[in-house]
Design an enzyme around this catalytic site. Structure first.
Site, PDB file in Angstrom:
ATOM      1  N   ASP A  79      -3.805   6.938  -3.741  1.00  0.00           N
ATOM      2  CA  ASP A  79      -3.713   5.929  -2.677  1.00  0.00           C
ATOM      3  C   ASP A  79      -4.190   4.622  -3.293  1.00  0.00           C
ATOM      4  OD1 ASP A  79      -3.831   4.426  -0.371  1.00  0.00           O
ATOM      5  OD2 ASP A  79      -5.266   5.707   0.673  1.00  0.00           O
ATOM      6  N   GLU A 115     -11.266   1.010  -0.989  1.00  0.00           N
ATOM      7  CA  GLU A 115     -10.395  -0.102  -0.579  1.00  0.00           C
ATOM      8  C   GLU A 115     -11.199  -1.100   0.223  1.00  0.00           C
ATOM      9  OE1 GLU A 115      -7.251   0.847   2.270  1.00  0.00           O
ATOM     10  OE2 GLU A 115      -8.249   2.735   2.725  1.00  0.00           O
ATOM     11  N   ASP A 148       0.875  -1.181   0.000  1.00  0.00           N
ATOM     12  CA  ASP A 148       0.000   0.000   0.000  1.00  0.00           C
ATOM     13  C   ASP A 148       0.908   1.226   0.000  1.00  0.00           C
ATOM     14  OD1 ASP A 148      -1.939   1.936   0.409  1.00  0.00           O
ATOM     15  OD2 ASP A 148      -2.890   0.920   2.107  1.00  0.00           O
ATOM     16  N   HIS A 191     -12.189   5.935   1.901  1.00  0.00           N
ATOM     17  CA  HIS A 191     -12.261   7.301   2.448  1.00  0.00           C
ATOM     18  C   HIS A 191     -12.151   8.343   1.355  1.00  0.00           C
ATOM     19  CE1 HIS A 191      -7.816   7.132   2.010  1.00  0.00           C
ATOM     20  NE2 HIS A 191      -7.981   5.883   2.410  1.00  0.00           N
ATOM     21  N   HIS A 222      -7.212  11.275   4.690  1.00  0.00           N
ATOM     22  CA  HIS A 222      -8.582  10.954   5.121  1.00  0.00           C
ATOM     23  C   HIS A 222      -9.315  12.281   5.300  1.00  0.00           C
ATOM     24  CE1 HIS A 222      -8.133   6.522   6.297  1.00  0.00           C
ATOM     25  NE2 HIS A 222      -6.969   6.891   5.819  1.00  0.00           N
TER      26      HIS A 222
END
Length: 319
Positions: free
Chosen positions: A103, A205, A92, A172, A180
């Site tokens: 992300d 995710e 990640d 998010h 976030h």
């Protein structure tokens, strides 16, 4: 309103992410030390981004969480963990340009007995992406993800496990320099009525587990992040003040890890870092663990809700 430079920044960061992970897939093999893996991946990320302070560079530490550890693990110096044939590893990592963050994560396993786990989690993430859009209810996206995830099962060493969503982990919304940004995308059915809106950026995710489907904090902490609206707290020690100056200069409100403090010459930083956490200026993000002996997989993409379509920015040939 989104201007074209925001799209350009996001797309450029996403292209770097694709190239970095393509390169990483050539050397992620059993026997590699995780610290070497992370350093190599981060060096390529910085090189392709033409890193320049926090204007453009790595968005957060490289997660390489193994097996029952779901997230927020990267090795500190002195941790010589080696990747093995029977590990399930979540890679990640993030790229950012002008604070526009990509992300994106995938799972690596070498033993084919884990194939069903990986395929199920990938399918659950893709179902979440398909359900996302302007005016989509976040709770309904969670319901769709859960349905796909919990239809899956995996046989490990002769025992069949139902795959569970890790219910207390979420996707998010993402804002400039804010990984976030306030909205969460559940991966199980929820009741709230919050909707996605035009112009928003989201990380979709999912995490699937053979364990309890619930994580708690544990293990040695490596991940830290300055609070987005950090208070101007009085810091008692010169060392804490110096460390905060370094964090402000190098990372701003982007997440960082202890290795990067060492690399920047801020060694012997533990007490100062603790002071910053105690003052509410920096938050610690310890590893997130399901039960020992279980296996967790993760897939994640970043998308943007354009006025006429959704663009899955981090999608590649690989996943």
């Amino acid at each position: 309103m989104l201007n074209s430079s925001i799209y350009d920044d996001l797309r450029q960061a996403a292209e770097v992410h694709r190239q970095v992970r393509k390169h990483a897939q050539t050397y992620i093999k059993p026997g590699i030390k995780l610290v070497d893996l992370c350093k190599r991946l981060e060096a390529k990320n910085r090189e392709l981004l033409e890193a320049e302070g926090f204007k453009r560079g790595i968005a957060f530490p490289t997660g390489c969480s193994l097996n029952h550890v779901a997230a927020h693990y990267t090795p500190n110096y002195g941790d010589n963990t080696v990747l093995s044939q029977n590990d399930v590893m979540k890679i990640d990592f993030g790229s950012q340009i002008n604070g526009r963050i990509i992300d994106c994560a995938f799972t690596v396993a070498f033993n084919p007995m884990f194939d069903n786990l990986l395929q199920t989690v990938k399918a659950a993430t893709n179902a979440g992406i398909k359900a996302a859009g302007i005016d989509a209810r976040l709770s309904e996206i969670g319901e769709v993800i859960q349905e796909v995830m919990e239809a899956g099962e995996v046989e490990i060493n002769g025992k069949v496990f139902k795959i569970k969503c890790v219910a207390n982990l979420n996707g998010h919304s993402i804002g400039p320099y804010q990984i976030h940004a306030g909205k969460t995308v559940p991966i199980v059915k929820r009741l709230e009525a919050v909707k996605m809106e035009e112009g928003e950026v989201y990380a979709i995710e999912t995490f699937g587990s053979t364990g309890k489907g619930h994580v708690s904090e544990g293990g040695e902490c490596s991940h830290y992040m300055k609070r987005f609206n950090a208070p101007n707290a009085p810091l008692r020690t010169p060392r804490a003040k110096k460390l905060l100056q370094f964090i402000n200069r190098e990372f701003s409100t982007l997440a960082f890890c202890r290795r990067w403090l060492d690399d920047g010459g801020e060694d012997k930083h533990l007490m100062a870092l603790k002071s910053l956490c105690d003052a509410g200026v920096v938050d610690a993000y310890p590893p997130l663990l399901d039960v020992k002996g279980s296996y967790v997989a993760q897939y994640e993409h970043t998308l943007i809700l354009r006025p006429t379509c959704k663009e899955v920015l981090s999608r590649g040939d690989d996943f």
